[in-house]
Write an enzyme that holds these catalytic residues in place. Structure first.
Site, PDB file in Angstrom:
ATOM      1  N   HIS A   1      41.350  74.281 -60.686  1.00 33.40           N
ATOM      2  CA  HIS A   1      40.907  72.924 -60.994  1.00 33.40           C
ATOM      3  C   HIS A   1      41.908  72.347 -62.001  1.00 33.40           C
ATOM      4  O   HIS A   1      42.497  73.091 -62.782  1.00 33.40           O
ATOM      5  CB  HIS A   1      39.509  73.031 -61.617  1.00 33.40           C
ATOM      6  CG  HIS A   1      38.825  71.732 -61.893  1.00 33.40           C
ATOM      7  ND1 HIS A   1      39.060  70.996 -63.019  1.00 33.40           N
ATOM      8  CD2 HIS A   1      37.882  71.053 -61.195  1.00 33.40           C
ATOM      9  CE1 HIS A   1      38.286  69.913 -63.009  1.00 33.40           C
ATOM     10  NE2 HIS A   1      37.559  69.928 -61.906  1.00 33.40           N
TER      11      HIS A   1
ATOM     12  N   CYS B   1      39.502  67.478 -57.742  1.00 40.12           N
ATOM     13  CA  CYS B   1      40.263  67.776 -58.971  1.00 40.12           C
ATOM     14  C   CYS B   1      41.087  69.044 -58.780  1.00 40.12           C
ATOM     15  O   CYS B   1      41.221  69.858 -59.714  1.00 40.12           O
ATOM     16  CB  CYS B   1      39.355  67.920 -60.186  1.00 40.12           C
ATOM     17  SG  CYS B   1      38.381  66.469 -60.537  1.00 40.12           S
TER      18      CYS B   1
HETATM   19  N1  7TS Z   1      36.816  74.513 -63.486  1.00 39.38           N
HETATM   20  C1  7TS Z   1      36.283  74.520 -62.271  1.00 39.38           C
HETATM   21  C2  7TS Z   1      36.507  75.698 -61.357  1.00 39.38           C
HETATM   22  C3  7TS Z   1      35.490  73.443 -61.863  1.00 39.38           C
HETATM   23  O1  7TS Z   1      34.933  73.468 -60.652  1.00 39.38           O
HETATM   24  C4  7TS Z   1      35.297  72.351 -62.738  1.00 39.38           C
HETATM   25  C5  7TS Z   1      34.528  71.136 -62.327  1.00 39.38           C
HETATM   26  C6  7TS Z   1      35.856  72.427 -64.015  1.00 39.38           C
HETATM   27  C7  7TS Z   1      36.625  73.515 -64.348  1.00 39.38           C
HETATM   28  C8  7TS Z   1      35.638  71.375 -65.041  1.00 39.38           C
HETATM   29  O2  7TS Z   1      34.341  71.431 -65.502  1.00 39.38           O
HETATM   30  P1  7TS Z   1      33.782  70.376 -66.541  1.00 39.38           P
HETATM   31  O3  7TS Z   1      32.326  70.660 -66.611  1.00 39.38           O
HETATM   32  O4  7TS Z   1      34.486  70.612 -67.832  1.00 39.38           O
HETATM   33  O5  7TS Z   1      34.085  69.023 -65.984  1.00 39.38           O
HETATM   34  N2  7TS Z   1      34.466  70.969 -60.931  1.00 39.38           N
HETATM   35  C9  7TS Z   1      34.105  69.868 -60.259  1.00 39.38           C
HETATM   36  C10 7TS Z   1      33.951  69.844 -58.871  1.00 39.38           C
HETATM   37  O6  7TS Z   1      34.137  70.771 -58.134  1.00 39.38           O
HETATM   38  N3  7TS Z   1      33.586  68.636 -58.517  1.00 39.38           N
HETATM   39  O7  7TS Z   1      33.501  67.884 -59.606  1.00 39.38           O
HETATM   40  C11 7TS Z   1      33.810  68.641 -60.713  1.00 39.38           C
END
Ligand code: 7TS
Length: 414
Positions: free
Chosen positions: A131, A372
């Site tokens: 991500h 993302c």
């Molecule tokens: N890492 C992974 C593997 C993720 O899926 C996401 C968010 C993040 C980090 C970031 O997380 P946050 O809570 O700090 O924003 N993933 C997604 C998704 O799959 N669709 O929208 C956000």
């Protein structure tokens, strides 16, 4: 023991669905079919009630005042830290830092490594499945230090190529940052093996557990992870709260992330000394209600049982994979050996956004786009996918609705 005796007891999904009030609402006049939990999960009454109760009965700032409400609030927040410790099986609550979410957790570690531990010529190793929040903080670190970003490639199925990981970990590597589960493809990465390879060369590993925490039992000691990051909102908890687990020895080595109240031991204009772990990394008033809600979410997931949740979601994955593969024109993107409940797909040449829009009219929520994770899309030479993702409250009927919705998409776009 028979095979049946070793299988976790199936979930009572009807009863679980009853715990999530939002699941009974209508969307465009249809029953909501929520298949976007990888984006953010829905919240059970236990979480909503815990936060409501906290605000109605105990709201006060923590760690400072001498009155009863503050004591109650402090107890609730520090109790949440203990719940988080238990959830990932950390040794001590000193290793549990509350943060805004996975993104902030990774930025905290990247910022610490920028100031210490990394210099020009060093390398940070990520994977081709990450991500953006597990890529960009390391790129910023590289810009500031002169280090280089290296990438473990993936194969056509979406599996990390482990031999490449082994080859890429070198005396120059300062840290390996890898996701436990890919959000774009659902691949469950062999993090234990990667950690073993990295540790053999003395290299620490940060695991991005954002997509694992809601679906798999996590044991940071068993994995031997140096850092493990995850977000409350993807695991039935509230937004704006998450956890950075860090081995005490590593957290002790990192400089403070942000300065302010609560993170200090003593302040004079000449010299400030910092608070003990984990408070050193928690400047300013905490997301207290968020912590309370996150603990309620963890208790809820532990109460249901992560093994049972994983087995249920795996069953949905197998069923969903079969049903989607039977639709002519569907191409699944990501067919790794081990997957969590994520189905990323294309449907003929219909743009994923159009798929999402038509499904929305049917009350079906999925995510479309690059998730993302633009480098993952680039790896497959595509701009976007449609993605259905599962949680403990999903059913085969949800997948049947998705399949009917896709037939409608085909009708409209043929
Ligand atoms: N890492 C992974 C593997 C993720 O899926 C996401 C968010 C993040 C980090 C970031 O997380 P946050 O809570 O700090 O924003 N993933 C997604 C998704 O799959 N669709 O929208 C956000």
């Amino acid at each position: 023991m028979t095979a049946a005796a070793t299988l976790p007891r199936p979930l009572d999904v009807a009863s679980i669905r009853g715990d999530f009030p939002i699941l009974s609402r209508k969307v465009h006049g249809r029953d909501l079919v929520y298949l976007d939990s990888a984006n953010t999960s829905q919240k059970p009454t236990a979480v909503l009630d815990a936060m409501d109760r906290y605000y109605r009965q105990s709201n006060a700032n923590i760690h400072r005042a001498t009155h009863l409400l503050s004591e109650e609030a402090t107890r609730a927040y520090e109790g949440a830290r203990e719940t988080a410790r238990r959830f990932v099986n950390a040794r001590s609550t000193r290793e549990i830092v509350f943060v805004r979410g996975t993104t902030e957790a990774i930025n905290l570690v990247a910022s610490g490594f920028t100031w210490k531990h990394v210099k020009e010529g060093d390398e940070i190793l990520v994977s081709g499945l990450e991500h953006h929040s597990n890529i960009v903080p390391w790129q910023i670190l590289c810009e500031r230090t002169g280090a280089a970003l290296r990438v473990i490639p993936i194969d056509d199925a979406g599996d990390l190529i482990l031999e490449e990981a082994e080859r890429l970990i070198s005396p120059r590597t300062r840290l390996v940052a890898v996701s436990h589960v890919s959000n774009a493809l659902g691949t469950i990465n062999p993090v234990r093996e990667i950690i073993r390879l990295a540790h053999a060369q003395g290299v620490p590993v940060l695991v991005d557990g954002a997509q694992a925490a809601p679906h798999l039992a996590i044991d940071v000691q068993d994995l031997d992870a140096d850092f493990y990051a995850f977000s409350g909102h993807k695991m039935c908890g509230p937004t704006g709260i998450g956890v950075l687990y860090g081995k005490e020895a590593w957290l002790e080595k990192l400089p403070p992330y942000q300065g302010g109240g609560d993170m200090i031991a003593s302040v004079t204009f000449e010299k400030t000394t910092y608070n003990a772990l984990p408070y050193r990394f928690e400047a300013g008033t905490a997301n207290i209600a968020g912590g309370v809600g996150l603990a309620a979410a963890m208790d809820y997931l532990l109460g249901v049982g992560l093994d049972r949740i994983a087995a249920h979601e795996h069953e949905l994955l197998v069923y969903g994979t079969e049903r989607l593969q039977a639709i002519s024109g569907v191409r699944l993107v990501g067919t790794a050996r081990q997957k969590a409940g994520v189905l990323s797909f294309l449907l003929g040449d219909v743009h994923p956004h159009d798929i999402g829009t038509v499904l929305d009219q049917e009350g079906i929520a999925i995510r479309t786009g690059q998730h993302c994770a633009q480098p993952v899309m680039d790896r497959y030479g595509i701009g976007a996918t449609a993605r259905a993702s599962f949680a403990l409250y999903n059913t085969r009927e949800d997948i049947d609705a998705l399949v009917r919705g896709l037939a409608k998409v085909q009708e409209l776009f043929s």
